[in-house]
Write an enzyme that holds these catalytic residues in place. Structure first.
Site, short mmCIF file in Angstrom:
data_model
loop_
_atom_site.label_atom_id
_atom_site.label_comp_id
_atom_site.label_asym_id
_atom_site.label_seq_id
_atom_site.Cartn_x
_atom_site.Cartn_y
_atom_site.Cartn_z
CD GLU A 1 -1.02 -9.61 5.90
OE1 GLU A 1 -1.80 -9.31 6.83
OE2 GLU A 1 -1.37 -9.58 4.71
CG HIS B 1 2.41 -4.61 0.43
ND1 HIS B 1 2.52 -5.43 -0.67
CD2 HIS B 1 1.85 -5.35 1.40
CE1 HIS B 1 2.06 -6.63 -0.37
NE2 HIS B 1 1.64 -6.61 0.88
#
Length: 190
Positions: A77, A8
């Site tokens: 994550e 990201h």
């Protein structure tokens, strides 16, 4: 078949050296990084896009021009549990005992109310096993630093190599699956 992972875009948590939370968003001052990512993705015809269920990965997909994506929490994550939202330096100072214990069990040690690195390797490997059997030619996955680093160990077996890899915001990590073989084509391409 190719599976392309993109980390990201840059977040305020990245800039301010904090453990991210579920609602962490992209930082406006870091959006320029994704312009380079778009150019890196130009040569690929993307058949399907996956994002984690964290906002910053979905924002990244949209900025890259992919509004049609599938959310899959297996590429989230690492869950840092009680450390989420806290400053990394502050946590390292206040949780010294945790980090001492972690040195002795780096991959199996779970963060308080969170995950271990082995947990992340298992769930990302499960995702990749499934994706490698898909009909698509090229799959794009918008994910996160530790999650993408964990995907390398879908192929690599020696965890001693963990510290040899870094995944930058907006970078590409590409796998090629051909004739049943899993190959690392590039890591942290920026």
């Amino acid at each position: 078949m190719k599976i392309i992972f993109v980390r990201h875009g840059l977040t305020d948590a990245n800039i301010n050296w904090r453990y991210s939370k579920e609602d962490t968003v992209l930082a406006k001052e870091g959006l320029y990084i994704l312009d380079k990512t778009k150019k890196l993705l130009d040569p690929y015809r993307i058949d399907k896009v996956y994002t984690s269920n964290l906002i910053r990965s979905q924002e990244t997909a949209k900025i890259l021009g992919y509004d049609d994506y599938v959310i899959d929490s297996r590429i989230n994550e690492m869950n840092f549990g009680d450390f989420r939202g806290r400053g990394i330096d502050e946590v390292r100072e206040s949780e010294k005992e945790f980090f001492k214990r972690e040195k002795n069990d780096y991959f199996s040690m779970k963060y308080p109310n969170g995950e271990s690195r082995k947990d992340v390797i298992r769930r990302t490997s499960n995702f990749l096993d499934e994706m490698s059997k898909a009909d698509e030619e090229t799959i794009l996955c918008i994910s996160h630093g530790i999650a993408i680093r964990s995907t390398l160990f879908w192929i690599l077996s020696d965890l001693n190599n963990w510290s040899n890899f870094w995944i930058d915001n907006g970078s590409l990590t590409i796998y090629k699956i051909e004739n049943g073989k899993k190959l690392i084509e590039s890591v942290n391409k920026i």
